[in-house]
Motif scaffolding. Sequence first.
Motif, PDB file in Angstrom:
ATOM      1  N   THR A 135       0.946  -1.198   0.091  1.00 48.13           N
ATOM      2  CA  THR A 135      -0.014   0.008  -0.023  1.00 48.13           C
ATOM      3  C   THR A 135       0.621   1.080   0.057  1.00 48.13           C
ATOM      4  OG1 THR A 135      -0.138  -0.223   2.291  1.00 48.13           O
ATOM      5  CG2 THR A 135      -1.961  -1.094   1.219  1.00 48.13           C
ATOM      6  N   ASP A 136       2.057   1.242   0.190  1.00 46.83           N
ATOM      7  CA  ASP A 136       2.944   2.318   0.098  1.00 46.83           C
ATOM      8  C   ASP A 136       3.767   2.249  -1.305  1.00 46.83           C
ATOM      9  OD1 ASP A 136       2.800   3.465   2.469  1.00 46.83           O
ATOM     10  OD2 ASP A 136       4.372   2.298   3.581  1.00 46.83           O
ATOM     11  N   HIS A 137       3.696   1.256  -1.809  1.00 48.17           N
ATOM     12  CA  HIS A 137       4.214   1.517  -3.278  1.00 48.17           C
ATOM     13  C   HIS A 137       3.789   2.654  -4.035  1.00 48.17           C
ATOM     14  CE1 HIS A 137       5.791  -2.832  -3.197  1.00 48.17           C
ATOM     15  NE2 HIS A 137       6.168  -2.270  -2.072  1.00 48.17           N
ATOM     16  N   GLY A 138       2.395   2.911  -4.293  1.00 48.86           N
ATOM     17  CA  GLY A 138       1.955   3.802  -4.937  1.00 48.86           C
ATOM     18  C   GLY A 138       2.536   5.210  -4.620  1.00 48.86           C
ATOM     19  N   ARG A 139       2.370   5.635  -3.268  1.00 51.11           N
ATOM     20  CA  ARG A 139       2.757   6.821  -2.797  1.00 51.11           C
ATOM     21  C   ARG A 139       4.446   6.978  -3.058  1.00 51.11           C
ATOM     22  NH1 ARG A 139       2.963   6.762   3.694  1.00 51.11           N
ATOM     23  NH2 ARG A 139       2.877   9.061   3.422  1.00 51.11           N
ATOM     24  N   VAL A 140       5.045   5.979  -3.003  1.00 54.20           N
ATOM     25  CA  VAL A 140       6.593   6.025  -3.268  1.00 54.20           C
ATOM     26  C   VAL A 140       6.911   6.407  -4.774  1.00 54.20           C
ATOM     27  CG1 VAL A 140       8.592   4.603  -3.401  1.00 54.20           C
ATOM     28  CG2 VAL A 140       7.193   4.442  -1.353  1.00 54.20           C
ATOM     29  N   LEU A 141       6.030   5.525  -5.619  1.00 50.65           N
ATOM     30  CA  LEU A 141       6.402   5.967  -6.976  1.00 50.65           C
ATOM     31  C   LEU A 141       5.716   7.329  -7.317  1.00 50.65           C
ATOM     32  CD1 LEU A 141       5.370   2.303  -8.109  1.00 50.65           C
ATOM     33  CD2 LEU A 141       7.477   3.354  -8.077  1.00 50.65           C
ATOM     34  N   SER A 142       4.665   7.753  -6.781  1.00 50.84           N
ATOM     35  CA  SER A 142       4.290   9.018  -7.007  1.00 50.84           C
ATOM     36  C   SER A 142       5.148  10.096  -6.602  1.00 50.84           C
ATOM     37  CB  SER A 142       2.966   9.104  -6.349  1.00 50.84           C
ATOM     38  OG  SER A 142       1.618   8.239  -6.640  1.00 50.84           O
ATOM     39  N   MET A 143       6.005   9.898  -5.334  1.00 48.33           N
ATOM     40  CA  MET A 143       6.894  10.963  -5.107  1.00 48.33           C
ATOM     41  C   MET A 143       8.001  10.952  -5.970  1.00 48.33           C
ATOM     42  SD  MET A 143       9.041  11.336  -1.578  1.00 48.33           S
ATOM     43  CE  MET A 143      10.473   9.916  -2.247  1.00 48.33           C
ATOM     44  N   LEU A 144       8.551   9.669  -6.437  1.00 44.20           N
ATOM     45  CA  LEU A 144       9.683   9.585  -7.416  1.00 44.20           C
ATOM     46  C   LEU A 144       9.354  10.284  -8.693  1.00 44.20           C
ATOM     47  CD1 LEU A 144      11.024   5.988  -6.761  1.00 44.20           C
ATOM     48  CD2 LEU A 144      11.777   8.247  -5.644  1.00 44.20           C
TER      49      LEU A 144
END
Length: 269
Positions: A135-144
Motif C-alpha cells: 500500500t506504500d508502493h503507489g505513494r513512493v512511485l508518485s513521489m519519485l
Amino acid sequence: MKKFLAGALLSVSALALAACGGEEESNKLVVGASNTPHAVILEEVKPILEEQGIELVIESYQDYVLPNKDLESDELDANYFQHIPYLEDQIKQFGYDFVNAGGIHIEPIGLYSKKHNSVEELPEGATILMSNSVTDHGRVLSMLESEGLIKLAEGVEKTTAEISDIVENPKNLQFDPNYEPALMVQLYENDEGDALLINSNYAIDAGLNPIEDSIAIENSDSPYVNIIATKAGKENDKNIKALVDALHSKEIQDFIQKEWGGTIVPVNE
C-alpha cells in the motif's frame, strides 16, 4: 427482622453504589499505537480525556500487523498507526469490519541516501530499496515521479500504482521492494542500496529528521492520512468521539506542529 432486612437492603445499596463507582473509575479507552509519533501524541491527549472521566490506555506496537489483529479480537477499542489506503487494503485482505473514525495527521515518506546528496546525484542503474508494504508502493512511485525520476502510465491510480506501471525510467533505476518497513532505517544505517524510502514514524523514532536528512520528501497534500480506526458501529461511541475531538483540538494540533517542526502535518477531518 425488620431491622435485619433494612440493614441488608442498605448493604446491597452500598454495594451497588460501590459497583457503579467502580465502573466510573474503570472508564477506560484502550488504543494501540506506533511508538512515534502516535503514542507520543496520545500521551498529550491523556489529560484532556481525563478531565472528561476517560482513562486513556496506550498500547505501543512496533509493527503494522498486530494492531489490527488486536482490534479485531477486542483487545483494543481503537488503533492509531495506519493511513487510509493501508486500512482499506487490510479490510480487503482480512475482512475486518473496521471504519475510519477520523483523520489526524500525515507523515510524509522520505527518500534517504548515505551515498548521494540529491536525487540528481543518483547514478545510472541506482538501486532503490522499498518496503514490502504494497500500500506504500503507489505513494513512493508518485513521489519519485514528482521528483522527475520516473513516469507512470497515463491514467494509473496513483495510490495503487506498481513498479510495472513505470513507463519512463531515464536513469534505469532498479527497484527492490522486499523489506519489512521497520527494517528500512537499519538498511539506511548499513548504507544498503543507493537510496531507500523510510516512513516518517520510523525515521523520527530513529532520530532522523525527514526534512533535513532526506534527499526528497513527499508533498504535504498526500492522501495518506493517519487515522483512528475502530470497529464498525463504534465510531459514534462517546469515548471514541472524545478521542478524535481531542486529537483535532488546537492544543494537540499546535503540539504536533511544534514537536516535529513540519515533519508531521496535522489534519482536521
